[in-house]
Write a protein that holds these residues in place. Structure first.
Motif, PDB file in Angstrom:
ATOM      1  N   UNK A  16       0.796  -1.373   0.100  1.00 22.61           N
ATOM      2  CA  UNK A  16      -0.152   0.133  -0.082  1.00 22.61           C
ATOM      3  C   UNK A  16       0.816   1.208  -0.007  1.00 22.61           C
ATOM      4  N   UNK A  17       0.736   2.129  -1.019  1.00 23.72           N
ATOM      5  CA  UNK A  17       1.324   3.362  -1.144  1.00 23.72           C
ATOM      6  C   UNK A  17       0.521   4.469  -1.360  1.00 23.72           C
ATOM      7  N   UNK A  18       0.882   5.652  -0.831  1.00 26.09           N
ATOM      8  CA  UNK A  18      -0.129   6.833  -1.275  1.00 26.09           C
ATOM      9  C   UNK A  18      -0.241   7.293  -2.572  1.00 26.09           C
ATOM     10  N   UNK A  19       0.948   7.318  -3.249  1.00 27.44           N
ATOM     11  CA  UNK A  19       0.864   7.969  -4.799  1.00 27.44           C
ATOM     12  C   UNK A  19       1.854   7.050  -5.676  1.00 27.44           C
ATOM     13  N   UNK A  20       1.184   6.702  -6.782  1.00 28.62           N
ATOM     14  CA  UNK A  20       1.938   5.908  -7.869  1.00 28.62           C
ATOM     15  C   UNK A  20       1.249   5.948  -9.187  1.00 28.62           C
ATOM     16  N   UNK A  21       1.750   6.255 -10.036  1.00 28.47           N
ATOM     17  CA  UNK A  21       1.200   6.418 -11.613  1.00 28.47           C
ATOM     18  C   UNK A  21       0.562   5.326 -11.749  1.00 28.47           C
ATOM     19  N   UNK A  22      -0.526   5.302 -12.577  1.00 26.80           N
ATOM     20  CA  UNK A  22      -1.065   4.122 -13.086  1.00 26.80           C
ATOM     21  C   UNK A  22      -0.142   3.097 -14.037  1.00 26.80           C
ATOM     22  N   UNK A  23       0.871   3.509 -14.658  1.00 21.30           N
ATOM     23  CA  UNK A  23       1.991   2.769 -15.230  1.00 21.30           C
ATOM     24  C   UNK A  23       2.854   2.084 -14.159  1.00 21.30           C
ATOM     25  N   UNK A  24       3.146   2.987 -13.109  1.00 22.07           N
ATOM     26  CA  UNK A  24       3.945   2.556 -11.960  1.00 22.07           C
ATOM     27  C   UNK A  24       3.042   1.276 -11.158  1.00 22.07           C
ATOM     28  N   UNK A  25       1.928   1.599 -10.969  1.00 23.86           N
ATOM     29  CA  UNK A  25       1.053   0.309 -10.504  1.00 23.86           C
ATOM     30  C   UNK A  25       1.047  -0.910 -11.396  1.00 23.86           C
ATOM     31  N   UNK A  26       1.209  -0.827 -12.724  1.00 28.50           N
ATOM     32  CA  UNK A  26       0.912  -2.050 -13.326  1.00 28.50           C
ATOM     33  C   UNK A  26       2.541  -2.536 -13.352  1.00 28.50           C
ATOM     34  N   UNK A  27       3.448  -1.854 -13.687  1.00 31.50           N
ATOM     35  CA  UNK A  27       4.762  -2.448 -13.572  1.00 31.50           C
ATOM     36  C   UNK A  27       5.209  -3.078 -12.192  1.00 31.50           C
ATOM     37  N   UNK A  28       4.708  -2.304 -10.891  1.00 28.68           N
ATOM     38  CA  UNK A  28       4.911  -2.949  -9.716  1.00 28.68           C
ATOM     39  C   UNK A  28       4.046  -4.279  -9.536  1.00 28.68           C
ATOM     40  N   UNK A  29       2.815  -4.043  -9.882  1.00 28.53           N
ATOM     41  CA  UNK A  29       2.019  -5.598  -9.862  1.00 28.53           C
ATOM     42  C   UNK A  29       2.794  -6.716 -10.890  1.00 28.53           C
ATOM     43  N   UNK A  30       3.245  -6.480 -11.849  1.00 28.35           N
ATOM     44  CA  UNK A  30       3.900  -7.589 -12.588  1.00 28.35           C
ATOM     45  C   UNK A  30       5.054  -7.993 -11.981  1.00 28.35           C
ATOM     46  N   UNK A  31       5.999  -6.874 -11.465  1.00 30.59           N
ATOM     47  CA  UNK A  31       7.081  -7.355 -10.657  1.00 30.59           C
ATOM     48  C   UNK A  31       6.650  -8.302  -9.457  1.00 30.59           C
ATOM     49  N   UNK A  33       3.932 -10.087  -8.977  1.00 31.89           N
ATOM     50  CA  UNK A  33       3.346 -11.468  -9.482  1.00 31.89           C
ATOM     51  C   UNK A  33       4.317 -12.410  -9.831  1.00 31.89           C
ATOM     52  N   UNK A  34       5.389 -11.790 -10.553  1.00 29.08           N
ATOM     53  CA  UNK A  34       6.672 -12.756 -11.203  1.00 29.08           C
ATOM     54  C   UNK A  34       7.522 -13.348  -9.759  1.00 29.08           C
ATOM     55  N   UNK A  35       7.628 -12.497  -8.765  1.00 25.14           N
ATOM     56  CA  UNK A  35       8.361 -12.790  -7.547  1.00 25.14           C
ATOM     57  C   UNK A  35       7.673 -13.614  -6.455  1.00 25.14           C
ATOM     58  N   UNK A  36       6.326 -13.528  -6.403  1.00 22.07           N
ATOM     59  CA  UNK A  36       5.782 -14.058  -5.343  1.00 22.07           C
ATOM     60  C   UNK A  36       4.670 -15.161  -6.179  1.00 22.07           C
ATOM     61  N   UNK A  37       4.792 -16.403  -5.401  1.00 21.70           N
ATOM     62  CA  UNK A  37       3.905 -17.319  -5.826  1.00 21.70           C
ATOM     63  C   UNK A  37       2.328 -17.230  -5.725  1.00 21.70           C
ATOM     64  N   UNK A  38       1.831 -16.759  -4.739  1.00 22.30           N
ATOM     65  CA  UNK A  38       0.280 -16.498  -4.547  1.00 22.30           C
ATOM     66  C   UNK A  38      -0.340 -15.412  -5.096  1.00 22.30           C
ATOM     67  N   UNK A  39      -1.141 -14.886  -4.384  1.00 23.61           N
ATOM     68  CA  UNK A  39      -1.842 -13.585  -4.661  1.00 23.61           C
ATOM     69  C   UNK A  39      -0.930 -12.354  -4.312  1.00 23.61           C
ATOM     70  N   UNK A  40      -0.943 -11.192  -5.140  1.00 18.63           N
ATOM     71  CA  UNK A  40      -0.315 -10.113  -4.778  1.00 18.63           C
ATOM     72  C   UNK A  40      -0.937  -9.062  -5.251  1.00 18.63           C
ATOM     73  N   UNK A  41      -0.936  -7.551  -4.312  1.00 20.32           N
ATOM     74  CA  UNK A  41      -1.711  -6.589  -4.825  1.00 20.32           C
ATOM     75  C   UNK A  41      -1.018  -5.434  -4.519  1.00 20.32           C
ATOM     76  N   UNK A  42      -1.139  -4.386  -5.340  1.00 22.87           N
ATOM     77  CA  UNK A  42      -0.675  -2.971  -5.026  1.00 22.87           C
ATOM     78  C   UNK A  42      -1.886  -2.109  -5.045  1.00 22.87           C
ATOM     79  N   UNK A  43      -1.777  -1.135  -3.909  1.00 21.52           N
ATOM     80  CA  UNK A  43      -2.731  -0.411  -3.606  1.00 21.52           C
ATOM     81  C   UNK A  43      -2.417   0.716  -3.417  1.00 21.52           C
ATOM     82  N   UNK A  44      -3.139   1.981  -4.188  1.00 26.83           N
ATOM     83  CA  UNK A  44      -2.478   3.152  -4.048  1.00 26.83           C
ATOM     84  C   UNK A  44      -4.027   4.063  -3.511  1.00 26.83           C
ATOM     85  N   UNK A  45      -3.289   4.934  -2.705  1.00 27.17           N
ATOM     86  CA  UNK A  45      -4.458   5.752  -1.887  1.00 27.17           C
ATOM     87  C   UNK A  45      -3.977   5.939  -0.357  1.00 27.17           C
TER      88      UNK A  45
END
Length: 102
Positions: A16-31, A33-45
């Motif tokens: 969970x972070x306060x600020x991140x661009x939509x592209x940053x969210x997508x890139x962070x999610x993909x990173x 998802x590749x690193x952790x075997x289960x469910x991952x989530x990136x939350x901005x707000x």
């Protein structure tokens, strides 16, 4: 993204972070998802305004996560088997607790 490298090892994790661009969210999610075997989530707000999110898994059906997320935290959004996105009005603590309980 420095925060992703600092996440504890585990199967299901969220960030969970306060600020991140939509592209940053997508890139962070993909990173994540590749690193952790289960469910991952990136939350901005924040707890007052709510959080936009990308969540899912490479190995699991993300639509199951969406169903649980709606039931437990009233999340809104949609997606496919690989990734879901939307908005949730839960707090950071509730989101972290949700992922810890998966």
């Amino acid at each position: 993204m420095q925060q992703i490298r600092q996440l504890p090892e585990g199967e299901n994790v969220c960030l969970c972070v306060e600020e991140l661009s939509p592209d940053g969210m997508k890139t962070g999610f993909n990173t994540m998802a590749e690193h952790f075997p289960g469910y991952v989530g990136i939350f901005v707000g924040n707890d007052e305004a709510g959080y936009r999110y990308y969540a899912g898994s490479i190995a699991k059906d993300s639509r199951e996560l969406a169903k649980l997320f709606r039931e437990k935290l009233g999340a809104k959004g949609g997606g496919n088997a690989d990734m879901i996105q939307g908005k949730v009005n839960g707090t950071k603590a509730q989101i972290e607790e949700f992922f810890a309980g998966l």
